[in-house]
Motif scaffolding. Sequence first.
Motif, mmCIF file in Angstrom:
data_model
loop_
_atom_site.group_PDB
_atom_site.id
_atom_site.type_symbol
_atom_site.label_atom_id
_atom_site.label_comp_id
_atom_site.label_asym_id
_atom_site.label_seq_id
_atom_site.Cartn_x
_atom_site.Cartn_y
_atom_site.Cartn_z
ATOM 1 N N ALA A 562 0.872 -1.218 -0.032
ATOM 2 C CA ALA A 562 0.048 -0.018 0.013
ATOM 3 C C ALA A 562 0.788 1.278 0.082
ATOM 4 O O ALA A 562 0.485 2.488 -0.586
ATOM 5 N N TYR A 563 1.898 1.182 0.634
ATOM 6 C CA TYR A 563 2.864 2.647 0.602
ATOM 7 C C TYR A 563 3.425 3.023 -0.469
ATOM 8 O O TYR A 563 3.665 4.074 -0.772
ATOM 9 N N ILE A 564 3.282 2.205 -1.510
ATOM 10 C CA ILE A 564 3.840 2.393 -2.757
ATOM 11 C C ILE A 564 2.946 3.362 -3.343
ATOM 12 O O ILE A 564 3.338 4.259 -4.120
ATOM 13 N N ILE A 565 1.690 3.388 -3.168
ATOM 14 C CA ILE A 565 0.670 4.089 -3.659
ATOM 15 C C ILE A 565 1.022 5.536 -2.997
ATOM 16 O O ILE A 565 1.222 6.679 -3.494
ATOM 17 N N PHE A 566 0.447 5.853 -1.768
ATOM 18 C CA PHE A 566 0.656 6.817 -1.065
ATOM 19 C C PHE A 566 1.101 6.523 0.313
ATOM 20 O O PHE A 566 0.631 5.463 0.881
ATOM 21 N N SER A 567 1.991 7.431 1.054
ATOM 22 C CA SER A 567 2.341 7.393 2.453
ATOM 23 C C SER A 567 1.139 7.749 3.358
ATOM 24 O O SER A 567 0.101 8.292 2.854
ATOM 25 N N ASP A 568 1.159 7.044 4.638
ATOM 26 C CA ASP A 568 0.065 7.629 5.659
ATOM 27 C C ASP A 568 -0.032 9.227 5.761
ATOM 28 O O ASP A 568 -1.020 9.633 5.697
ATOM 29 N N LYS A 569 1.298 9.620 5.539
ATOM 30 C CA LYS A 569 1.618 11.059 5.830
ATOM 31 C C LYS A 569 0.577 11.914 4.509
ATOM 32 O O LYS A 569 -0.096 12.943 4.873
ATOM 33 N N THR A 570 0.579 11.284 3.317
ATOM 34 C CA THR A 570 -0.111 11.833 2.331
ATOM 35 C C THR A 570 -1.636 11.658 2.615
ATOM 36 O O THR A 570 -2.258 12.651 2.606
ATOM 37 N N LEU A 571 -1.944 10.682 2.946
ATOM 38 C CA LEU A 571 -3.347 10.331 3.245
ATOM 39 C C LEU A 571 -3.816 11.216 4.409
ATOM 40 O O LEU A 571 -5.089 11.788 4.492
ATOM 41 N N ARG A 572 -2.956 11.456 5.281
ATOM 42 C CA ARG A 572 -3.475 12.310 6.538
ATOM 43 C C ARG A 572 -3.694 13.935 5.934
ATOM 44 O O ARG A 572 -4.432 14.560 6.401
ATOM 45 N N ASP A 573 -2.640 14.079 5.194
ATOM 46 C CA ASP A 573 -2.676 15.633 4.325
ATOM 47 C C ASP A 573 -4.221 15.655 3.584
ATOM 48 O O ASP A 573 -5.012 16.894 3.688
ATOM 49 N N ILE A 574 -4.480 14.719 3.056
ATOM 50 C CA ILE A 574 -5.818 14.716 2.126
ATOM 51 C C ILE A 574 -6.930 14.755 3.130
ATOM 52 O O ILE A 574 -8.071 15.475 3.034
ATOM 53 N N ALA A 575 -6.840 13.976 4.227
ATOM 54 C CA ALA A 575 -8.049 13.990 5.165
ATOM 55 C C ALA A 575 -8.202 15.129 6.005
ATOM 56 O O ALA A 575 -9.369 15.477 6.392
ATOM 57 N N ALA A 576 -7.181 16.014 5.902
ATOM 58 C CA ALA A 576 -7.284 17.100 6.823
ATOM 59 C C ALA A 576 -7.736 18.415 5.689
ATOM 60 O O ALA A 576 -8.840 19.146 6.081
ATOM 61 N N LYS A 577 -6.995 18.495 4.499
ATOM 62 C CA LYS A 577 -7.550 19.497 3.559
ATOM 63 C C LYS A 577 -8.617 19.047 2.745
ATOM 64 O O LYS A 577 -9.086 20.104 2.036
ATOM 65 N N LYS A 578 -8.966 18.013 2.562
ATOM 66 C CA LYS A 578 -10.139 17.595 1.623
ATOM 67 C C LYS A 578 -10.129 18.235 0.267
ATOM 68 O O LYS A 578 -11.077 18.831 -0.157
ATOM 69 N N PRO A 579 -9.119 17.996 -0.535
ATOM 70 C CA PRO A 579 -9.110 18.573 -1.822
ATOM 71 C C PRO A 579 -10.178 18.009 -2.864
ATOM 72 O O PRO A 579 -10.281 16.795 -2.781
ATOM 73 N N GLU A 580 -10.925 18.998 -3.382
ATOM 74 C CA GLU A 580 -12.056 18.490 -4.558
ATOM 75 C C GLU A 580 -11.477 19.022 -5.852
ATOM 76 O O GLU A 580 -12.265 18.654 -6.822
ATOM 77 N N THR A 581 -10.478 19.616 -6.114
ATOM 78 C CA THR A 581 -9.781 19.845 -7.492
ATOM 79 C C THR A 581 -8.362 19.303 -7.720
ATOM 80 O O THR A 581 -7.786 19.187 -6.778
ATOM 81 N N ILE A 582 -8.076 19.019 -8.911
ATOM 82 C CA ILE A 582 -6.729 18.637 -9.320
ATOM 83 C C ILE A 582 -5.680 19.568 -8.938
ATOM 84 O O ILE A 582 -4.616 19.050 -8.285
ATOM 85 N N GLU A 583 -5.896 20.834 -9.009
ATOM 86 C CA GLU A 583 -5.016 21.909 -8.543
ATOM 87 C C GLU A 583 -4.788 21.962 -7.101
ATOM 88 O O GLU A 583 -3.509 21.886 -6.464
ATOM 89 N N LYS A 584 -5.658 21.741 -6.354
ATOM 90 C CA LYS A 584 -5.485 21.587 -4.644
ATOM 91 C C LYS A 584 -4.957 20.147 -4.428
ATOM 92 O O LYS A 584 -4.028 20.178 -3.673
ATOM 93 N N PHE A 585 -5.292 18.963 -5.156
ATOM 94 C CA PHE A 585 -4.687 17.816 -5.152
ATOM 95 C C PHE A 585 -3.303 17.817 -5.170
ATOM 96 O O PHE A 585 -2.225 17.262 -4.289
ATOM 97 N N ALA A 586 -2.698 18.709 -6.197
ATOM 98 C CA ALA A 586 -1.320 18.606 -6.419
ATOM 99 C C ALA A 586 -0.581 19.257 -5.364
ATOM 100 O O ALA A 586 0.649 19.224 -4.962
ATOM 101 N N GLU A 587 -1.156 20.063 -4.452
ATOM 102 C CA GLU A 587 -0.328 20.480 -3.237
ATOM 103 C C GLU A 587 -0.208 19.600 -2.166
ATOM 104 O O GLU A 587 0.550 20.028 -1.135
ATOM 105 N N MET A 588 -0.824 18.264 -2.238
ATOM 106 C CA MET A 588 -0.716 17.484 -1.159
ATOM 107 C C MET A 588 0.550 16.843 -0.784
ATOM 108 O O MET A 588 1.494 16.941 -1.825
#
Length: 612
Positions: A562-588
Amino acid sequence: MSLDAVRSADIRNVSAALKRHWGYDSFLPLQKEAIFSVLEDEDSLTVLPTGGGKSVCFQLPALLMEGMAVVVSPLISLMKDQVDTLKDMGIKAEFLNSSLTVREQSFVIDKIRAGELKLLYISPERLQNEEMIDLLSSVKLSFFVIDEAHCISHWGHDFRASYRNLWMIKEVFKPVSVHAFTATATSQVQEDIVKQLKFTEHKTHIGMVDRPNLTYRVVLRKEVLKQVTRVLEKHDNEAGIIYCLRRKDVDSLSEKLNNLGIRNVRYHAGMTDEERHISQEMFSREKVDVIVATIAFGMGIDRSNIRFIVHAGMPKSIEHYQQETGRAGRDGLPAFCYMFYGGGDYRLWSFFAEKSTERETMMAKLSVIYNFCTRPQCRHKVIINYFGQLYEKSSCGACDYCLNELDMVTDASIVGQKILSCVAKVRTRNYGFGAAHTVNVLRGRITDKIESLSHDNLSVFGIMREESDVFIRHMIEQLIGQGFIERGGEYSTLSVTATGENLLAGEVEPILAKPVIAAKKKESARRAKRRKEIEWADIDQGLFQELRKKRTSLASEKGVPAYIIFSDKTLRDIAAKKPETIEKFAEMYGVGENKLKSYAEIFIQVVKNYSK
Ligand code: ADP
Ligand code: ZN
């Protein structure tokens, strides 16, 4: 252009590549220096702690330079994961080792010939094979990497015979530069690496060995099952490794935990290859969170979200401890290390040392780690001093000592003197007594032995009557570890050492902590809970679990951890910032160009569904 101007242009390139491929905004300490050594073709040795970001130091220059980089690694099981990680980032990499079929190998060899690869991972044996040397000599190479370079040294903790001949690289492939990387190396090991690889001029980059995100706790072992389950309660739903010293301890602890409903797998060298493979896969693919293992497990483990390590017994050196605890918290998030040690562990290791040709080195390392266990002081400081570095902070805030979890004995000298006097008084010219008898005399118990030897007439009889057995035992263990008492002989009898004499004379002082009591344990459980709350304050836990599920299903579709896809740190960042656009997602955190292409839409959908 001046050299400086070239460098600053290069720095921009290097930073852009880091952002573009890895999705990181800045370098970790010493990464830039190590990268420039590679780019500028100077041989180098880089020592960075686990999680320090060593891979980027050679993967990034490999991308920027012409030709193919050759990475020598002793860890066959890790090569595939590293290559999968690179491929998932859109980087052309392959590996060659005995795990591949002949067909797969010739496929890779074709790619090497065609100059298609940026990185080749290879086992040391394979590199020394004649056909391989011919092949590599016929293509453009950018540089060599020796990963886990401590394996080259006898002084290290994991000597590999196949690493011994790697000086051949300098002979055969001159002038291609060679770069050695390791996480744990004392200065002796560092010198040895440089010598063995026949570096003449080279750069050295030594990072801080400290792992500030790890919290260390070291406790005397009593009822190990209880102690372990208490840790597991604190780390519900988190991943961890429980290390035991012997195979039979692994089997029995694993079974007991299973009986208590705590799902876990086991791993040790007595199992079949097949069984071990299954356990390792279950753990690294996040199908199970707890693994009970001997140290046979670990070299091949790269799961980055390991939140706790338990040592159910004391390792045989600080190097081993550093290496094994080092597997926790590779993602940089807080992780917790618990060691339950006992005098028996010391005796077990000294028994092995006696039979070894390296007896003296082993015994010296053993007494250092035993001292580490039994002498209450900042654990971070002791570890980094051991590796030859100074610790500047007065408190680490991340060990049982600095967190004030230890209840110190205020009159440690008096306690020490009472015990030492007893040890000295009961001892005759020819024989001494063990800890049990010493405790009985100090507590003023009339046993058959005490009566027949008239030890109830000694002045020390009953001078610690008001203390518990557990307390005195704990003091004895610490006094042994700190070198005031020696335990030896067939019956593990005690005697006062020369340093002990100094303590009796009031010239030196021991540092003693009381056994941990129930109230403290409750408090530490409360703290653990508070700690978790703070850590997760801004993160939507429900969303995090959804993201994790998606990650697991993507990983099993692709057949990668699983960690090859994304690390927990990335998932936590997404779960905190909830990006809904590609531009926002690129900042994770950790989202590079390729990851954005492959996964942004999938994970944005998870966020959207969840928000509905
Ligand atoms: P090591 O091999 O030294 O243990 P890794 O190369 O596995 O360390 O890196 C540890 C973690 O840190 C990985 O998740 C990696 O992607 C991440 N990392 C590496 N460099 C950076 C950086 N410059 N910024 C943020 N994270 C980084
Ligand atoms: Zn500390």
